[in-house]
Design an enzyme around this catalytic site. Sequence first.
Site, PDB file in Angstrom:
ATOM      1  N   LYS A 173       0.828  -1.200   0.000  1.00  0.00           N
ATOM      2  CA  LYS A 173       0.000   0.000   0.000  1.00  0.00           C
ATOM      3  C   LYS A 173       0.868   1.257   0.000  1.00  0.00           C
ATOM      4  O   LYS A 173       1.836   1.338   0.748  1.00  0.00           O
ATOM      5  CB  LYS A 173      -0.922  -0.007   1.224  1.00  0.00           C
ATOM      6  CG  LYS A 173      -1.841  -1.229   1.290  1.00  0.00           C
ATOM      7  CD  LYS A 173      -2.607  -1.289   2.594  1.00  0.00           C
ATOM      8  CE  LYS A 173      -1.709  -1.451   3.792  1.00  0.00           C
ATOM      9  NZ  LYS A 173      -2.450  -1.652   5.058  1.00  0.00           N
ATOM     10  N   THR A 204      -6.925   9.707   9.660  1.00  0.00           N
ATOM     11  CA  THR A 204      -6.704   8.436   8.974  1.00  0.00           C
ATOM     12  C   THR A 204      -6.439   7.299   9.962  1.00  0.00           C
ATOM     13  O   THR A 204      -5.841   6.283   9.616  1.00  0.00           O
ATOM     14  CB  THR A 204      -5.508   8.556   8.005  1.00  0.00           C
ATOM     15  OG1 THR A 204      -4.362   9.020   8.735  1.00  0.00           O
ATOM     16  CG2 THR A 204      -5.816   9.513   6.875  1.00  0.00           C
ATOM     17  N   GLY A 206      -6.752   4.034  11.699  1.00  0.00           N
ATOM     18  CA  GLY A 206      -7.379   2.758  11.389  1.00  0.00           C
ATOM     19  C   GLY A 206      -7.574   2.455   9.917  1.00  0.00           C
ATOM     20  O   GLY A 206      -8.301   1.527   9.561  1.00  0.00           O
ATOM     21  N   THR A 207      -6.913   3.205   9.044  1.00  0.00           N
ATOM     22  CA  THR A 207      -7.131   2.980   7.608  1.00  0.00           C
ATOM     23  C   THR A 207      -6.658   1.594   7.164  1.00  0.00           C
ATOM     24  O   THR A 207      -7.335   0.934   6.369  1.00  0.00           O
ATOM     25  CB  THR A 207      -6.418   4.051   6.766  1.00  0.00           C
ATOM     26  OG1 THR A 207      -5.056   4.167   7.198  1.00  0.00           O
ATOM     27  CG2 THR A 207      -7.085   5.396   6.899  1.00  0.00           C
ATOM     28  N   GLY A 208      -5.514   1.145   7.663  1.00  0.00           N
ATOM     29  CA  GLY A 208      -5.004  -0.166   7.265  1.00  0.00           C
ATOM     30  C   GLY A 208      -5.911  -1.289   7.732  1.00  0.00           C
ATOM     31  O   GLY A 208      -6.186  -2.240   6.989  1.00  0.00           O
ATOM     32  N   CYS A 209      -6.394  -1.177   8.971  1.00  0.00           N
ATOM     33  CA  CYS A 209      -7.328  -2.174   9.507  1.00  0.00           C
ATOM     34  C   CYS A 209      -8.590  -2.217   8.653  1.00  0.00           C
ATOM     35  O   CYS A 209      -9.078  -3.295   8.278  1.00  0.00           O
ATOM     36  CB  CYS A 209      -7.710  -1.822  10.947  1.00  0.00           C
ATOM     37  SG  CYS A 209      -6.325  -1.588  12.071  1.00  0.00           S
TER      38      CYS A 209
END
Length: 274
Positions: A173, A204, A206-209
């Site tokens: 990512k 942003t 928690g975007t990866g979760c």
Amino acid sequence: MKKVLTIAGSDCSGGAGIQADLKTFSAHGVFGMSVIVSVVAENTSRVIDIQDVRPDMIEKQIDAVFEDIDVDAVKIGMLSQPDCMEAVAGKLKQYAPANIVLDPVMYAKNGCPLMNPDAIDTLIEKVIPFANLLTPNIPEAEKIAGMSIHNVEDMKKSAEAIYRMGCKNVLVKGGHASGSALDILFDGERFYTFDAQRIDTKNTHGTGCTYSAAIASNLALGCSLQEAVHRAKEYITTAIRHSLAIGKGHGPTHHFYELYQNGLKNGAEINNGQ
């Protein structure tokens, strides 16, 4: 209804971890279940403390789900310690679930470490080989691949290196890069790109979760991997675009914006379209 399990840490402030995953599952119309591996006292500004759940309790939670419920996809997030990783890996081997999406969480949005640095070798040796998809951001890909990433070609090289560690697909990512938010998927043969406009916001958390949970949801609903990533990319981009100015630090994304505006897109619609 499709059933999706998250194995991750708990974020008491609600923006990341188990809480973000369950919100994302609900926004996709799938039934969410959870195995908590760590309790994280955190908010939008800082991580105060972490208490890991005992490995045997992690195993018992996983047993409780799999002995009773058919699982259509598994999203794995924060795994902080080697013994925690070994417990999860043992159960993945035992139950052999389909559609395992592994988000190798290493740092909170504020930079606080969420994984013991000494645990990376265990992650590589024990957990990554079970992943149908690994979703590292650039700093995580650098740690796992053991290289620096400065451009798109480096992202591709890191994806190739990580693929050789045993996972079936790698999505590197580009949220930490400059320019557009470009993500690169490698399936062992070809590269696929997923691009979106970079949104200027600090919110942003928690975007990866959320992104990885959305991919797992779409896989459970019957999408191909490329389509699952494409739909998840659209979902997380919308969630960031309409992110919430909650808290004093990095606020959370809006997991339900599309749902609140347009209602739920029935999962059966996806299955019927395959």
